[in-house]
Design a protein around this motif. Structure first.
Motif, PDB file in Angstrom:
ATOM      1  N   THR A 206     -33.908  65.521 115.634  1.00 20.29           N
ATOM      2  CA  THR A 206     -33.068  66.684 115.923  1.00 20.29           C
ATOM      3  C   THR A 206     -33.775  67.944 115.431  1.00 20.29           C
ATOM      4  O   THR A 206     -34.471  67.931 114.407  1.00 20.29           O
ATOM      5  N   SER A 207     -33.590  69.018 116.177  1.00 16.28           N
ATOM      6  CA  SER A 207     -34.146  70.312 115.794  1.00 16.28           C
ATOM      7  C   SER A 207     -33.021  71.340 115.856  1.00 16.28           C
ATOM      8  O   SER A 207     -32.338  71.460 116.881  1.00 16.28           O
ATOM      9  N   THR A 208     -32.808  72.065 114.746  1.00 17.25           N
ATOM     10  CA  THR A 208     -31.728  73.058 114.687  1.00 17.25           C
ATOM     11  C   THR A 208     -32.246  74.358 114.118  1.00 17.25           C
ATOM     12  O   THR A 208     -33.200  74.389 113.336  1.00 17.25           O
ATOM     13  N   GLY A 209     -31.572  75.447 114.464  1.00 15.08           N
ATOM     14  CA  GLY A 209     -31.906  76.760 113.928  1.00 15.08           C
ATOM     15  C   GLY A 209     -33.191  77.315 114.513  1.00 15.08           C
ATOM     16  O   GLY A 209     -33.860  76.694 115.341  1.00 15.08           O
ATOM     17  N   ILE A 210     -33.525  78.532 114.089  1.00 13.30           N
ATOM     18  CA  ILE A 210     -34.755  79.180 114.506  1.00 13.30           C
ATOM     19  C   ILE A 210     -35.491  79.658 113.262  1.00 13.30           C
ATOM     20  O   ILE A 210     -34.901  79.853 112.204  1.00 13.30           O
ATOM     21  N   ALA A 211     -36.780  79.832 113.391  1.00 13.51           N
ATOM     22  CA  ALA A 211     -37.597  80.172 112.230  1.00 13.51           C
ATOM     23  C   ALA A 211     -37.201  81.499 111.596  1.00 13.51           C
ATOM     24  O   ALA A 211     -37.411  81.718 110.407  1.00 13.51           O
ATOM     25  N   ASP A 212     -36.612  82.408 112.402  1.00 16.33           N
ATOM     26  CA  ASP A 212     -36.226  83.718 111.872  1.00 16.33           C
ATOM     27  C   ASP A 212     -34.879  83.693 111.154  1.00 16.33           C
ATOM     28  O   ASP A 212     -34.484  84.683 110.551  1.00 16.33           O
ATOM     29  N   SER A 213     -34.152  82.572 111.230  1.00 24.06           N
ATOM     30  CA  SER A 213     -32.823  82.506 110.634  1.00 24.06           C
ATOM     31  C   SER A 213     -32.909  82.272 109.135  1.00 24.06           C
ATOM     32  O   SER A 213     -33.968  81.947 108.585  1.00 24.06           O
ATOM     33  N   ALA A 214     -31.770  82.441 108.455  1.00 25.08           N
ATOM     34  CA  ALA A 214     -31.735  82.261 107.001  1.00 25.08           C
ATOM     35  C   ALA A 214     -32.114  80.837 106.611  1.00 25.08           C
ATOM     36  O   ALA A 214     -32.790  80.609 105.602  1.00 25.08           O
ATOM     37  N   ASP A 215     -31.654  79.868 107.407  1.00 31.53           N
ATOM     38  CA  ASP A 215     -31.955  78.467 107.114  1.00 31.53           C
ATOM     39  C   ASP A 215     -33.277  78.004 107.714  1.00 31.53           C
ATOM     40  O   ASP A 215     -33.748  76.910 107.419  1.00 31.53           O
ATOM     41  N   GLY A 216     -33.858  78.860 108.581  1.00 30.40           N
ATOM     42  CA  GLY A 216     -35.112  78.486 109.220  1.00 30.40           C
ATOM     43  C   GLY A 216     -34.912  77.447 110.302  1.00 30.40           C
ATOM     44  O   GLY A 216     -33.795  77.035 110.619  1.00 30.40           O
ATOM     45  N   ASN A 217     -36.004  77.068 110.887  1.00 30.09           N
ATOM     46  CA  ASN A 217     -35.994  76.016 111.894  1.00 30.09           C
ATOM     47  C   ASN A 217     -36.190  74.675 111.186  1.00 30.09           C
ATOM     48  O   ASN A 217     -37.172  74.483 110.478  1.00 30.09           O
ATOM     49  N   LYS A 218     -35.243  73.778 111.355  1.00 29.43           N
ATOM     50  CA  LYS A 218     -35.295  72.499 110.649  1.00 29.43           C
ATOM     51  C   LYS A 218     -35.405  71.364 111.662  1.00 29.43           C
ATOM     52  O   LYS A 218     -34.632  71.284 112.615  1.00 29.43           O
ATOM     53  N   GLU A 219     -36.375  70.489 111.438  1.00 29.45           N
ATOM     54  CA  GLU A 219     -36.572  69.324 112.278  1.00 29.45           C
ATOM     55  C   GLU A 219     -36.438  68.067 111.418  1.00 29.45           C
ATOM     56  O   GLU A 219     -37.089  67.946 110.384  1.00 29.45           O
ATOM     57  N   ILE A 220     -35.586  67.151 111.842  1.00 24.56           N
ATOM     58  CA  ILE A 220     -35.320  65.932 111.080  1.00 24.56           C
ATOM     59  C   ILE A 220     -35.609  64.720 111.967  1.00 24.56           C
ATOM     60  O   ILE A 220     -35.119  64.616 113.087  1.00 24.56           O
ATOM     61  N   THR A 221     -36.415  63.824 111.451  1.00 21.84           N
ATOM     62  CA  THR A 221     -36.729  62.587 112.151  1.00 21.84           C
ATOM     63  C   THR A 221     -36.359  61.414 111.257  1.00 21.84           C
ATOM     64  O   THR A 221     -36.753  61.370 110.088  1.00 21.84           O
ATOM     65  N   PRO A 226     -34.867  47.091 112.228  1.00 21.92           N
ATOM     66  CA  PRO A 226     -33.832  46.051 112.267  1.00 21.92           C
ATOM     67  C   PRO A 226     -33.543  45.423 110.908  1.00 21.92           C
ATOM     68  O   PRO A 226     -32.433  44.955 110.658  1.00 21.92           O
ATOM     69  N   ASP A 227     -34.527  45.416 109.988  1.00 24.16           N
ATOM     70  CA  ASP A 227     -34.312  44.818 108.671  1.00 24.16           C
ATOM     71  C   ASP A 227     -33.603  45.763 107.704  1.00 24.16           C
ATOM     72  O   ASP A 227     -33.397  45.435 106.538  1.00 24.16           O
ATOM     73  N   GLY A 228     -33.230  46.961 108.189  1.00 20.35           N
ATOM     74  CA  GLY A 228     -32.522  47.922 107.352  1.00 20.35           C
ATOM     75  C   GLY A 228     -33.410  48.937 106.658  1.00 20.35           C
ATOM     76  O   GLY A 228     -32.905  49.899 106.068  1.00 20.35           O
ATOM     77  N   SER A 229     -34.724  48.756 106.666  1.00 20.89           N
ATOM     78  CA  SER A 229     -35.614  49.744 106.059  1.00 20.89           C
ATOM     79  C   SER A 229     -35.580  51.033 106.870  1.00 20.89           C
ATOM     80  O   SER A 229     -35.398  51.020 108.087  1.00 20.89           O
ATOM     81  N   THR A 230     -35.729  52.159 106.175  1.00 18.71           N
ATOM     82  CA  THR A 230     -35.603  53.462 106.826  1.00 18.71           C
ATOM     83  C   THR A 230     -36.763  54.372 106.443  1.00 18.71           C
ATOM     84  O   THR A 230     -37.426  54.189 105.421  1.00 18.71           O
ATOM     85  N   ALA A 231     -36.983  55.374 107.261  1.00 21.03           N
ATOM     86  CA  ALA A 231     -37.948  56.427 106.974  1.00 21.03           C
ATOM     87  C   ALA A 231     -37.388  57.723 107.525  1.00 21.03           C
ATOM     88  O   ALA A 231     -36.792  57.743 108.608  1.00 21.03           O
ATOM     89  N   SER A 232     -37.538  58.801 106.779  1.00 26.92           N
ATOM     90  CA  SER A 232     -37.032  60.090 107.248  1.00 26.92           C
ATOM     91  C   SER A 232     -38.020  61.188 106.902  1.00 26.92           C
ATOM     92  O   SER A 232     -38.683  61.144 105.862  1.00 26.92           O
ATOM     93  N   VAL A 233     -38.126  62.168 107.774  1.00 27.10           N
ATOM     94  CA  VAL A 233     -38.991  63.328 107.564  1.00 27.10           C
ATOM     95  C   VAL A 233     -38.190  64.568 107.916  1.00 27.10           C
ATOM     96  O   VAL A 233     -37.623  64.664 109.006  1.00 27.10           O
ATOM     97  N   THR A 234     -38.115  65.513 106.993  1.00 24.99           N
ATOM     98  CA  THR A 234     -37.450  66.784 107.239  1.00 24.99           C
ATOM     99  C   THR A 234     -38.474  67.894 107.106  1.00 24.99           C
ATOM    100  O   THR A 234     -39.107  68.043 106.055  1.00 24.99           O
ATOM    101  N   GLU A 235     -38.660  68.670 108.156  1.00 24.82           N
ATOM    102  CA  GLU A 235     -39.612  69.776 108.151  1.00 24.82           C
ATOM    103  C   GLU A 235     -38.870  71.082 108.435  1.00 24.82           C
ATOM    104  O   GLU A 235     -38.035  71.151 109.334  1.00 24.82           O
TER     105      GLU A 235
END
Length: 422
Positions: A206-221, A226-235
């Motif tokens: 998901t990508s929300t906001g814009i780089a000029d905003s107070a919160d900036g542009n945020k991208e979350i992956t 299937p075994d329940g293990s997870t990985a997440s990246v927030t930029e």
């Protein structure tokens, strides 16, 4: 072997571990023309020199070279061979040529002019004669690029359905399904992407906001196996401007977290950029692995300093930016070392749990045994036991009595330090 020799061996193992942690680089790469490199990394002349030849009933001919290579040529013109290092080569009847190396990499020059290479993790890159290309991942996804390298579409292996991309390389909205339950859905103008691969792994972006905003542009992956293990990246990216709207700089940051069976890997970095987009400094760029046993492995990705702690065993080591061990606890010994600007040791202190202690600075050293006996050396061949000289200019002092010897230069004398050094 003497006591504590295992400590020095463990230092070697730590170094090997760190080297083992370095990323593996495939021997195959492509230059701007798409020419496969890596063939240069294969053995020189693997099928040359003296050989013995055998002919099979099917008309095939096999050559066994004295250097260990084996090559078989068949009636249809195809060949298969293995060199003396275990790399495999094959030529198809149409002239396509493939090399498969021992590490699982492979590369093919196809008869129609295409060139492709596959990494050990299953990613295949193909460059077409017209300069267009594609990337096929082990999860079944295939990305297609034009001659300029721009993304034009994505799909699944075994399916003709594609989701296109606009002129900026962003996915258009749409949904496609591949074999074995795989699917991909793009919505919100490409700001939301959901993928399910054949093995049941789920990817969400998901990508929300814009780089000029107070919160900036945020991208979350996020990735869920299937075994329940997870990985997440927030930029996140922020752009700062002056009162006239001119860009004065920007900030990029990312937080990564991977959870597998109670083990957690965390990485974080923050980078500032000037108005031209050049990085100014990295105030924070660290990575930490936390095991399910509570052990931690931390590294500063700027200076490359490393720290490892195991609260269960008490084991610990710290490396400075030059890879020098500055603090270490291993088994029943701890070491603290300082280094000069030239990288040479300035001072070092070794402490054993049984009370023995050794310190060295500027070539002079002091060793204290568990019973309190003190040995000192000036680094020039002069040694003292509890203040009494027992060695002068590298030679035993005659008539000395004590732990070392009652007779000077007695070859059968047992050095009390031999428990700690071989």
């Amino acid at each position: 072997m003497k006591r504590y020799v295992s400590f020095f061996l463990s230092l070697f193992m730590v170094t090997s571990l760190l080297v083992g942690l370095l990323p593996t680089i495939s021997i195959y790469a492509a230059d701007e023309s798409g020419t496969l490199k890596g063939f240069d990394n294969l053995p020189d002349a693997p099928f040359s020199g003296n050989y013995s030849e055998f002919e099979g009933k099917d008309g095939s001919k096999t050559r066994v070279y004295d250097n260990g290579g084996v090559m078989t040529k068949y009636k249809d013109g195809s060949t298969t061979s293995v060199d003396y290092e275990g790399n495999r080569y094959s030529t198809a009847p149409d002239g396509s040529y493939t090399v498969r190396t021992r590490d699982g990499s492979s590369a093919t020059e196809h008869a129609d002019g295409r060139k492709s290479w596959t990494t050990p993790d299953g990613m295949t890159t193909t460059v077409n004669p017209d300069g267009s290309s594609s990337e096929t991942f082990s999860n079944g996804l295939t990305k297609e690029y034009d001659t300029e390298g721009g993304l034009v579409g994505v799909g699944f292996v075994g399916s003709d359905e594609r989701i296109g991309a606009d002129e900026y390389g962003d996915y258009k909205d749409g949904r496609i399904e591949g074999p074995n339950g795989a699917s991909m859905e793009v919505s919100d103008g490409g700001n939301t992407v959901k993928i399910v691969t054949p093995d049941g792994t789920r990817y969400e972006y998901t990508s929300t906001g814009i780089a000029d905003s107070a919160d900036g542009n945020k991208e979350i992956t996020t990735i869920t196996k299937p075994d329940g293990s997870t990985a997440s990246v927030t930029e996140t990216k922020h752009v700062s401007r002056d009162e006239n709207g001119r860009t004065t700089g920007s900030t990029g940051s990312a937080v990564k977290e991977i959870n597998v069976g109670g083990n957690k890997f965390q990485s974080e970095y923050i980078t500032e950029y000037d108005p031209d987009g050049n990085p100014v400094y990295n105030p924070q760029n660290v990575t930490q692995f936390t095991g399910d046993d509570g052990s931690t492995y931390w590294t500063d990705n700027n200076s490359k300093a490393v720290e490892f702690n195991d609260p269960n065993t008490g084991e610990r080591f710290c490396l400075d930016a030059n890879g020098n061990i500055v603090d270490l606890v291993n088994g029943d010994v701890s070491v603290k070392t300082s280094y000069g600007a030239d990288g040479n040791v300035v001072s070092s202190e070794w402490t054993w749990k049984d009370g023995a202690k050794y310190t060295v600075s500027g070539g002079a050293g002091t060793f204290v045994t568990p019973d309190g006996t003190t040995y000192t050396t000036d680094g020039k061949g002069n040694v003292y036991e509890n203040g009494r000289q027992i060695k002068k200019d590298g030679e035993w002092v005659g008539g000395t009595k004590g732990s070392f010897s009652s007779d000077a230069n007695d070859s059968k004398v047992e050095n009390p330090l031999s428990d700690y050094y071989t």
